[in-house]
Design a protein around this motif. Sequence first.
Motif, PDB file in Angstrom:
ATOM      1  N   LEU A 139      35.547  26.138  38.148  1.00  0.00           N
ATOM      2  CA  LEU A 139      34.179  25.734  38.484  1.00  0.00           C
ATOM      3  C   LEU A 139      33.560  24.940  37.335  1.00  0.00           C
ATOM      4  N   GLU A 140      33.772  25.426  36.132  1.00  0.00           N
ATOM      5  CA  GLU A 140      33.267  24.731  34.950  1.00  0.00           C
ATOM      6  C   GLU A 140      33.858  23.329  34.839  1.00  0.00           C
ATOM      7  N   LEU A 141      35.136  23.198  35.235  1.00  0.00           N
ATOM      8  CA  LEU A 141      35.821  21.910  35.161  1.00  0.00           C
ATOM      9  C   LEU A 141      35.528  21.020  36.370  1.00  0.00           C
ATOM     10  N   LYS A 142      34.728  21.542  37.301  1.00  0.00           N
ATOM     11  CA  LYS A 142      34.378  20.825  38.531  1.00  0.00           C
ATOM     12  C   LYS A 142      35.591  20.587  39.434  1.00  0.00           C
ATOM     13  N   HIS A 143      36.567  21.481  39.337  1.00  0.00           N
ATOM     14  CA  HIS A 143      37.711  21.487  40.260  1.00  0.00           C
ATOM     15  C   HIS A 143      37.351  22.444  41.401  1.00  0.00           C
ATOM     16  N   PHE A 144      36.529  22.013  42.310  1.00  0.00           N
ATOM     17  CA  PHE A 144      35.923  22.925  43.274  1.00  0.00           C
ATOM     18  C   PHE A 144      36.938  23.534  44.243  1.00  0.00           C
ATOM     19  N   ASP A 145      37.897  22.744  44.720  1.00  0.00           N
ATOM     20  CA  ASP A 145      38.908  23.291  45.623  1.00  0.00           C
ATOM     21  C   ASP A 145      39.731  24.368  44.916  1.00  0.00           C
ATOM     22  N   SER A 146      40.075  24.109  43.660  1.00  0.00           N
ATOM     23  CA  SER A 146      40.850  25.088  42.897  1.00  0.00           C
ATOM     24  C   SER A 146      40.024  26.334  42.614  1.00  0.00           C
ATOM     25  N   ALA A 147      38.729  26.155  42.378  1.00  0.00           N
ATOM     26  CA  ALA A 147      37.855  27.303  42.160  1.00  0.00           C
ATOM     27  C   ALA A 147      37.793  28.178  43.404  1.00  0.00           C
ATOM     28  N   VAL A 148      37.738  27.534  44.567  1.00  0.00           N
ATOM     29  CA  VAL A 148      37.730  28.283  45.829  1.00  0.00           C
ATOM     30  C   VAL A 148      39.014  29.092  45.963  1.00  0.00           C
ATOM     31  N   ARG A 149      40.149  28.464  45.702  1.00  0.00           N
ATOM     32  CA  ARG A 149      41.426  29.176  45.846  1.00  0.00           C
ATOM     33  C   ARG A 149      41.515  30.361  44.893  1.00  0.00           C
ATOM     34  N   ALA A 150      41.103  30.145  43.643  1.00  0.00           N
ATOM     35  CA  ALA A 150      41.174  31.229  42.664  1.00  0.00           C
ATOM     36  C   ALA A 150      40.236  32.374  43.031  1.00  0.00           C
ATOM     37  N   ALA A 151      39.013  32.050  43.432  1.00  0.00           N
ATOM     38  CA  ALA A 151      38.052  33.095  43.791  1.00  0.00           C
ATOM     39  C   ALA A 151      38.520  33.865  45.018  1.00  0.00           C
ATOM     40  N   ARG A 152      39.067  33.157  45.994  1.00  0.00           N
ATOM     41  CA  ARG A 152      39.559  33.846  47.193  1.00  0.00           C
ATOM     42  C   ARG A 152      40.742  34.753  46.865  1.00  0.00           C
ATOM     43  N   ARG A 153      41.591  34.322  45.960  1.00  0.00           N
ATOM     44  CA  ARG A 153      42.707  35.192  45.579  1.00  0.00           C
ATOM     45  C   ARG A 153      42.193  36.441  44.867  1.00  0.00           C
ATOM     46  N   SER A 154      41.220  36.256  43.996  1.00  0.00           N
ATOM     47  CA  SER A 154      40.630  37.397  43.300  1.00  0.00           C
ATOM     48  C   SER A 154      40.047  38.396  44.292  1.00  0.00           C
ATOM     49  N   LEU A 155      39.326  37.894  45.290  1.00  0.00           N
ATOM     50  CA  LEU A 155      38.686  38.775  46.270  1.00  0.00           C
ATOM     51  C   LEU A 155      39.693  39.396  47.221  1.00  0.00           C
ATOM     52  N   ALA A 156      40.807  38.710  47.475  1.00  0.00           N
ATOM     53  CA  ALA A 156      41.852  39.310  48.305  1.00  0.00           C
ATOM     54  C   ALA A 156      42.459  40.520  47.607  1.00  0.00           C
ATOM     55  N   LEU A 157      42.503  40.472  46.277  1.00  0.00           N
ATOM     56  CA  LEU A 157      43.046  41.580  45.498  1.00  0.00           C
ATOM     57  C   LEU A 157      42.013  42.671  45.258  1.00  0.00           C
ATOM     58  N   ASP A 158      40.753  42.268  45.139  1.00  0.00           N
ATOM     59  CA  ASP A 158      39.660  43.215  44.882  1.00  0.00           C
ATOM     60  C   ASP A 158      38.376  42.626  45.451  1.00  0.00           C
ATOM     61  N   PRO A 159      37.952  43.059  46.640  1.00  0.00           N
ATOM     62  CA  PRO A 159      36.797  42.442  47.303  1.00  0.00           C
ATOM     63  C   PRO A 159      35.449  42.803  46.703  1.00  0.00           C
ATOM     64  N   PHE A 160      35.404  43.588  45.634  1.00  0.00           N
ATOM     65  CA  PHE A 160      34.140  44.036  45.076  1.00  0.00           C
ATOM     66  C   PHE A 160      33.788  43.345  43.760  1.00  0.00           C
ATOM     67  N   ARG A 161      34.286  42.137  43.560  1.00  0.00           N
ATOM     68  CA  ARG A 161      34.034  41.404  42.321  1.00  0.00           C
ATOM     69  C   ARG A 161      32.852  40.453  42.514  1.00  0.00           C
ATOM     70  N   ASP A 162      31.708  40.818  41.984  1.00  0.00           N
ATOM     71  CA  ASP A 162      30.501  40.002  42.123  1.00  0.00           C
ATOM     72  C   ASP A 162      30.715  38.573  41.628  1.00  0.00           C
ATOM     73  N   VAL A 163      31.331  38.439  40.461  1.00  0.00           N
ATOM     74  CA  VAL A 163      31.506  37.113  39.876  1.00  0.00           C
ATOM     75  C   VAL A 163      32.342  36.227  40.789  1.00  0.00           C
TER      76      VAL A 163
END
Length: 217
Positions: A139-163
């Motif tokens: 997100l900081e690097l403005k790679h928005f598609d990659s940010a989406v993929r990373a965040a979705r993977r994080s939430l698939a592993l643990d859906p309670f991550r606010d960040v």
Amino acid sequence: MGTAVHRDQLLDELWPGLPPEQGVRNLQVTVSRLRAFLEPGADRGASRLVLRRAESYQLVLDDGAVWDIGEFERARGVWRRARLSTDADEQAKLLRTCLRWYQGDLLPEDGAAEWVVVERARLRNQAAELSQVLGELELELKHFDSAVRAARRSLALDPFRDVSWRVLISAYRLAGDAAAAGRVKREYAQMLHSLGSGSDEPGTRRPGADRGLRSPQ
């Protein structure tokens, strides 16, 4: 050739808090099943890959052998050592390399077997945290598609991550996909409501359960 690890260290890592007798039984079962998995058909006491040396155990691998958990842990260590001295782009590269080695839950075929549950949860939590940090960096690097993929993977592993929820919403919004951002915001609000957090607003932390860690331990 792997390093021999003392039994007490294995018990502390895998079954902290268990009475010693129960921990030793768990370790014996674990070693037996690991030997059977690595060397099916080998006679009892004839293992060449998992050796016992007095009160220590040693995993013997051929030179050049690669295993995903070991590489995941090694790459995670490289990132942790470099994270304070490298820029966001280099950190993101290191994390992408690390997360390629995480192939999913450890030994899912063993179900809820006690000997594997603790280690499986530890690795899953590490992968969720690293994916979350990668999402923040993308997100900081403005790679928005990659940010989406990373965040979705994080939430698939643990859906309670606010960040990770906030990263996902922001990435969609900054990419110009207001509909997707709104949809994720509603999903997050529903999740918070189901937990009885007292608020339906995204960004609200569950009491005592903030998993918004920027620097995984």
